[in-house]
Scaffold this motif. Structure first.
Motif, PDB file in Angstrom:
ATOM      1  N   ARG A  89       0.841  -1.211   0.000  1.00  0.00           N
ATOM      2  CA  ARG A  89       0.000   0.000   0.000  1.00  0.00           C
ATOM      3  C   ARG A  89       0.869   1.252   0.000  1.00  0.00           C
ATOM      4  O   ARG A  89       0.548   2.240  -0.675  1.00  0.00           O
ATOM      5  N   PHE A  90       1.964   1.221   0.748  1.00  0.00           N
ATOM      6  CA  PHE A  90       2.890   2.350   0.757  1.00  0.00           C
ATOM      7  C   PHE A  90       3.467   2.561  -0.632  1.00  0.00           C
ATOM      8  O   PHE A  90       3.557   3.699  -1.120  1.00  0.00           O
ATOM      9  N   GLN A  91       3.869   1.484  -1.285  1.00  0.00           N
ATOM     10  CA  GLN A  91       4.444   1.596  -2.627  1.00  0.00           C
ATOM     11  C   GLN A  91       3.429   2.192  -3.604  1.00  0.00           C
ATOM     12  O   GLN A  91       3.771   3.062  -4.416  1.00  0.00           O
ATOM     13  N   GLU A  92       2.198   1.748  -3.516  1.00  0.00           N
ATOM     14  CA  GLU A  92       1.158   2.268  -4.399  1.00  0.00           C
ATOM     15  C   GLU A  92       0.992   3.773  -4.207  1.00  0.00           C
ATOM     16  O   GLU A  92       0.793   4.523  -5.176  1.00  0.00           O
ATOM     17  N   ARG A  93       1.086   4.240  -2.966  1.00  0.00           N
ATOM     18  CA  ARG A  93       0.897   5.665  -2.671  1.00  0.00           C
ATOM     19  C   ARG A  93       2.099   6.520  -3.046  1.00  0.00           C
ATOM     20  O   ARG A  93       2.035   7.742  -2.961  1.00  0.00           O
ATOM     21  N   HIS A  94       3.193   5.883  -3.444  1.00  0.00           N
ATOM     22  CA  HIS A  94       4.393   6.648  -3.749  1.00  0.00           C
ATOM     23  C   HIS A  94       4.884   6.400  -5.171  1.00  0.00           C
ATOM     24  O   HIS A  94       6.084   6.555  -5.467  1.00  0.00           O
ATOM     25  N   GLY A  95       3.955   6.036  -6.050  1.00  0.00           N
ATOM     26  CA  GLY A  95       4.285   5.895  -7.462  1.00  0.00           C
ATOM     27  C   GLY A  95       5.227   4.755  -7.774  1.00  0.00           C
ATOM     28  O   GLY A  95       5.942   4.798  -8.778  1.00  0.00           O
ATOM     29  N   LEU A  96       5.220   3.724  -6.943  1.00  0.00           N
ATOM     30  CA  LEU A  96       6.105   2.573  -7.114  1.00  0.00           C
ATOM     31  C   LEU A  96       5.295   1.335  -7.473  1.00  0.00           C
ATOM     32  O   LEU A  96       4.099   1.268  -7.199  1.00  0.00           O
ATOM     33  N   SER A  97       5.962   0.359  -8.043  1.00  0.00           N
ATOM     34  CA  SER A  97       5.292  -0.911  -8.323  1.00  0.00           C
ATOM     35  C   SER A  97       4.954  -1.598  -7.006  1.00  0.00           C
ATOM     36  O   SER A  97       5.850  -1.872  -6.191  1.00  0.00           O
ATOM     37  N   PRO A  98       3.690  -1.876  -6.734  1.00  0.00           N
ATOM     38  CA  PRO A  98       3.305  -2.479  -5.444  1.00  0.00           C
ATOM     39  C   PRO A  98       3.604  -3.980  -5.403  1.00  0.00           C
ATOM     40  O   PRO A  98       2.722  -4.822  -5.303  1.00  0.00           O
ATOM     41  N   ASP A  99       4.888  -4.315  -5.446  1.00  0.00           N
ATOM     42  CA  ASP A  99       5.291  -5.722  -5.494  1.00  0.00           C
ATOM     43  C   ASP A  99       5.713  -6.276  -4.138  1.00  0.00           C
ATOM     44  O   ASP A  99       6.031  -7.465  -4.009  1.00  0.00           O
ATOM     45  N   GLY A 100       5.732  -5.433  -3.117  1.00  0.00           N
ATOM     46  CA  GLY A 100       6.118  -5.899  -1.793  1.00  0.00           C
ATOM     47  C   GLY A 100       7.602  -6.149  -1.629  1.00  0.00           C
ATOM     48  O   GLY A 100       8.022  -6.705  -0.610  1.00  0.00           O
ATOM     49  N   VAL A 101       8.399  -5.750  -2.591  1.00  0.00           N
ATOM     50  CA  VAL A 101       9.850  -5.898  -2.506  1.00  0.00           C
ATOM     51  C   VAL A 101      10.450  -4.584  -2.008  1.00  0.00           C
ATOM     52  O   VAL A 101      10.221  -3.530  -2.603  1.00  0.00           O
ATOM     53  N   LEU A 102      11.199  -4.656  -0.927  1.00  0.00           N
ATOM     54  CA  LEU A 102      11.834  -3.469  -0.369  1.00  0.00           C
ATOM     55  C   LEU A 102      13.192  -3.304  -1.043  1.00  0.00           C
ATOM     56  O   LEU A 102      14.203  -3.855  -0.600  1.00  0.00           O
ATOM     57  N   GLY A 103      13.191  -2.534  -2.154  1.00  0.00           N
ATOM     58  CA  GLY A 103      14.424  -2.266  -2.888  1.00  0.00           C
ATOM     59  C   GLY A 103      14.849  -0.829  -2.725  1.00  0.00           C
ATOM     60  O   GLY A 103      14.356  -0.096  -1.857  1.00  0.00           O
ATOM     61  N   ALA A 104      15.762  -0.389  -3.608  1.00  0.00           N
ATOM     62  CA  ALA A 104      16.373   0.929  -3.451  1.00  0.00           C
ATOM     63  C   ALA A 104      15.348   2.058  -3.541  1.00  0.00           C
ATOM     64  O   ALA A 104      15.379   3.001  -2.746  1.00  0.00           O
ATOM     65  N   LYS A 105      14.403   1.981  -4.509  1.00  0.00           N
ATOM     66  CA  LYS A 105      13.436   3.067  -4.683  1.00  0.00           C
ATOM     67  C   LYS A 105      12.465   3.138  -3.513  1.00  0.00           C
ATOM     68  O   LYS A 105      12.140   4.227  -3.021  1.00  0.00           O
ATOM     69  N   THR A 106      11.990   1.974  -3.057  1.00  0.00           N
ATOM     70  CA  THR A 106      11.092   1.959  -1.900  1.00  0.00           C
ATOM     71  C   THR A 106      11.825   2.427  -0.652  1.00  0.00           C
ATOM     72  O   THR A 106      11.283   3.178   0.167  1.00  0.00           O
ATOM     73  N   TRP A 107      13.068   1.992  -0.513  1.00  0.00           N
ATOM     74  CA  TRP A 107      13.902   2.421   0.613  1.00  0.00           C
ATOM     75  C   TRP A 107      14.022   3.945   0.636  1.00  0.00           C
ATOM     76  O   TRP A 107      13.893   4.575   1.685  1.00  0.00           O
ATOM     77  N   GLN A 108      14.268   4.525  -0.528  1.00  0.00           N
ATOM     78  CA  GLN A 108      14.406   5.971  -0.607  1.00  0.00           C
ATOM     79  C   GLN A 108      13.135   6.674  -0.157  1.00  0.00           C
ATOM     80  O   GLN A 108      13.186   7.652   0.609  1.00  0.00           O
ATOM     81  N   GLN A 109      11.981   6.208  -0.613  1.00  0.00           N
ATOM     82  CA  GLN A 109      10.710   6.832  -0.234  1.00  0.00           C
ATOM     83  C   GLN A 109      10.423   6.660   1.251  1.00  0.00           C
ATOM     84  O   GLN A 109       9.901   7.572   1.895  1.00  0.00           O
ATOM     85  N   LEU A 110      10.770   5.521   1.819  1.00  0.00           N
ATOM     86  CA  LEU A 110      10.542   5.286   3.251  1.00  0.00           C
ATOM     87  C   LEU A 110      11.380   6.215   4.119  1.00  0.00           C
ATOM     88  O   LEU A 110      11.010   6.507   5.259  1.00  0.00           O
ATOM     89  N   ASN A 111      12.510   6.669   3.579  1.00  0.00           N
ATOM     90  CA  ASN A 111      13.402   7.497   4.370  1.00  0.00           C
ATOM     91  C   ASN A 111      13.177   8.989   4.166  1.00  0.00           C
ATOM     92  O   ASN A 111      13.912   9.799   4.728  1.00  0.00           O
ATOM     93  N   ILE A 112      12.181   9.359   3.374  1.00  0.00           N
ATOM     94  CA  ILE A 112      11.803  10.773   3.290  1.00  0.00           C
ATOM     95  C   ILE A 112      11.012  11.126   4.543  1.00  0.00           C
ATOM     96  O   ILE A 112      10.029  10.473   4.876  1.00  0.00           O
ATOM     97  N   THR A 113      11.437  12.142   5.247  1.00  0.00           N
ATOM     98  CA  THR A 113      10.851  12.474   6.541  1.00  0.00           C
ATOM     99  C   THR A 113       9.511  13.189   6.391  1.00  0.00           C
ATOM    100  O   THR A 113       9.228  13.785   5.346  1.00  0.00           O
ATOM    101  N   PRO A 114       8.688  13.155   7.438  1.00  0.00           N
ATOM    102  CA  PRO A 114       7.441  13.926   7.397  1.00  0.00           C
ATOM    103  C   PRO A 114       7.672  15.412   7.147  1.00  0.00           C
ATOM    104  O   PRO A 114       6.867  16.067   6.485  1.00  0.00           O
ATOM    105  N   GLU A 115       8.769  15.965   7.651  1.00  0.00           N
ATOM    106  CA  GLU A 115       9.060  17.375   7.408  1.00  0.00           C
ATOM    107  C   GLU A 115       9.282  17.629   5.920  1.00  0.00           C
ATOM    108  O   GLU A 115       8.796  18.626   5.366  1.00  0.00           O
ATOM    109  N   GLN A 116       9.992  16.724   5.250  1.00  0.00           N
ATOM    110  CA  GLN A 116      10.184  16.863   3.804  1.00  0.00           C
ATOM    111  C   GLN A 116       8.857  16.718   3.056  1.00  0.00           C
ATOM    112  O   GLN A 116       8.623  17.396   2.054  1.00  0.00           O
ATOM    113  N   ARG A 117       7.988  15.854   3.564  1.00  0.00           N
ATOM    114  CA  ARG A 117       6.682  15.689   2.920  1.00  0.00           C
ATOM    115  C   ARG A 117       5.826  16.949   3.075  1.00  0.00           C
ATOM    116  O   ARG A 117       5.089  17.319   2.156  1.00  0.00           O
TER     117      ARG A 117
END
Length: 524
Positions: A226-254
């Motif tokens: 669901r997180f991947q879907e909300r961040h323009g990523l393929s919702p495959d459930g694989v925690l790779g580099a692109k998903t990792w990058q999005q997870l590490n964007i802080t709420p302040e940056q958002r």
């Protein structure tokens, strides 16, 4: 205690106050009653102190110092007429500055590659508007209405508030553990699972109280999708580099990203027509909508393919759709002919016939044979190459034309498989649409002579024909990296770097604002 001048610089070249509403001209204070700040003055201060809710900065409107001045004028000795006039004018101009920013934005969109046809003058005379709202004692309601006049403004403001509450959340006070390899797949163990679960719960992708598994599986795996879907990523459930990058964007940056999207809404002309087709480039989505009773009703939504981020970006602008071409020819743009088509034909002369291409001379003669001199004529600009209607045609079987300087249009494609990609910047700048029949039906919905069957027949005829629209339709190419859909907040990558441009322009704008308080620090 700080004091305030009547800062005319706030309005020079933006909105000229009318004499009827200017308290320094009429001698009638707007914000005082019986020599004390009125309830509306106190509300104005509250509004200025809360402009962060709109993604704006309270310091740009002298909110804190104006608030202190109003408190002092309310509880301390009564101000003399000159002091009242200065404070009254300062509050008026701070509010006008804020309202202008709120309704029109802080920067010219052309500075950041958005060529929208904006009106030369504000749709509303904010000076008169403000005076009327204050005297009718409905300032709060009037400002709220102005803040939410752009579509999506209210849900984006809610999203901004929600992400602000997450800034101090413990889930972002420590870093996510490094991945054990290049990626983490379903069923694998990972030391960062507890913190991952905590972040996903805080973001609403994972239900609060869900037990954290020892492996990436179950509800945690579905939450990651669901997180991947909300961040323009393929919702495959694989925690790779692109998903990792999005997870590490802080709420302040958002919150900064949401504030930029709110700023764009202020000058993106989304309500200039009763019916409109809007393409949001970073989202790779087209929506067709109608405005009824002041509300936007989305009638159609589909995937699109836009220009490549590296070198053929789709420009941002608005124009009137005036024609539909069925079974269109594709006139190969000179740049594409020079850089791609001619080199391909030199290497493979049979490509001309296989792709249904032909040469067109300066006098309109069609030549279907290959020869080096024909390619030379194309390179010199004397001839052009075009592709005949048919299954190989790069435009597919329909083209929606809204004449513009960039020669951009909407069209179908013979390669529909590309719509299954999550990132869809593959074109030379024009926009490929997933469901052209549905779009044609929307465009022609008021023309009873064009039912769906006739549209499909014209598309499949193989014979080029052009239909002039009885009623032109606005097409808007827009750019927003944050979209609220069904109450969920979606973030998309800054595909063309326009958010970075806007952030820089806003910093430059803030640097031009003059000092906020008088040097003596006292109310005159």
């Amino acid at each position: 205690m700080h004091c305030w001048l009547a800062c005319a610089w706030l309005l020079v070249g933006v909105i000229a106050p009318s004499a009827a509403a200017d308290p320094l001209t009429t001698g009638t204070p707007l914000w005082f009653e019986a020599n004390r700040p009125s309830l509306q003055a106190q509300q104005a201060v509250q509004i200025l102190l809360a402009v962060a809710n709109d993604g704006l900065d309270p310091h740009h409107y002298q909110a804190t110092d104006l608030g202190q001045a109003v408190v002092q004028a309310s509880a301390g000795p009564a101000l003399d007429p000159g002091q009242q006039a200065r404070l009254d004018a300062a509050l008026t101009q701070a509010m006008q500055h804020y309202l202008n920013d709120l309704s029109r934005g802080r920067v010219n969109p052309s500075q950041i590659k958005a060529n929208f046809s904006l009106p030369n003058q504000p749709a509303t005379d904010l000076t008169t508007w403000l005076s009327t709202a204050v005297r009718e004692q409905r300032l709060h309601a009037a400002v709220a209405q102005l803040a939410n006049q752009a579509p999506m403004a209210a849900p984006l403001r809610q999203a901004l508030a929600a992400y602000r509450t997450l800034i101090p959340h413990p889930a972002w006070q420590s870093p996510l553990a490094p991945l054990p390899g290049r990626k983490l797949e379903a069923g694998q163990t990972y030391a960062g699972l507890p913190l991952l679960a905590q972040r996903l719960q805080a973001l609403g992708d994972l239900a609060t109280g869900t037990p954290t598994p020892e492996r990436l599986e179950g509800e945690l795996l579905e939450a990651l999708k669901r997180f991947q879907e909300r961040h323009g990523l393929s919702p495959d459930g694989v925690l790779g580099a692109k998903t990792w990058q999005q997870l590490n964007i802080t709420p302040e940056q958002r919150t900064e990203q949401i504030a930029l999207s709110l700023e764009r809404l202020r000058w993106t002309p989304l309500r200039q027509a009763a019916r409109m087709v809007v393409v949001n480039v970073p989202e790779f989505v087209l929506r067709a909508y109608e405005v009824q009773d002041g509300r936007i009703h989305v009638k159609l939504s589909m995937k699109v393919i836009v220009g490549k981020a590296l070198d053929t970006r789709t420009p941002l602008f608005d124009e009137e759709m005036r024609f539909i071409e069925f079974s269109p020819y594709w006139n190969v743009p000179p740049s594409i002919a020079r850089e791609e088509t001619v080199p391909h034909l030199r290497a493979d002369p049979g490509y001309l016939a296989r792709q249904g291409m032909e040469f067109v001379t300066a006098n309109g003669q069609v030549i279907t044979t290959m020869a080096p001199e024909h390619l030379a004529a194309v390179l010199s600009g004397a001839w052009r190459i075009r592709q005949r209607p048919g299954p190989q045609n790069a435009l597919g079987d329909i083209k929606f034309v809204f004449p513009n300087n960039s020669n951009i249009y909407l069209h179908h494609t013979p390669s529909p498989g590309l719509f299954e990609r999550d990132r869809r910047d593959f074109s030379h700048g024009c926009i490929r649409v997933q469901d052209p029949v549905a779009l044609a039906k929307f465009v022609l919905q008021d023309d009873p002579g064009w039912p769906e069957e006739r549209i499909r027949t014209a598309m499949a005829s193989g014979k080029s024909s052009t239909l002039r629209l009885a009623q032109p339709l606005t097409v808007l190419i827009a750019y927003s990296t944050v979209v609220v859909k069904g109450g969920r907040v979606f973030f998309y990558p800054d595909l063309y770097g326009h958010d970075r441009l806007l952030a820089r322009a806003l910093r430059q704008h803030a640097a031009t604002l003059p000092p906020q308080a008088l040097p003596n620090g006292r109310i005159p």
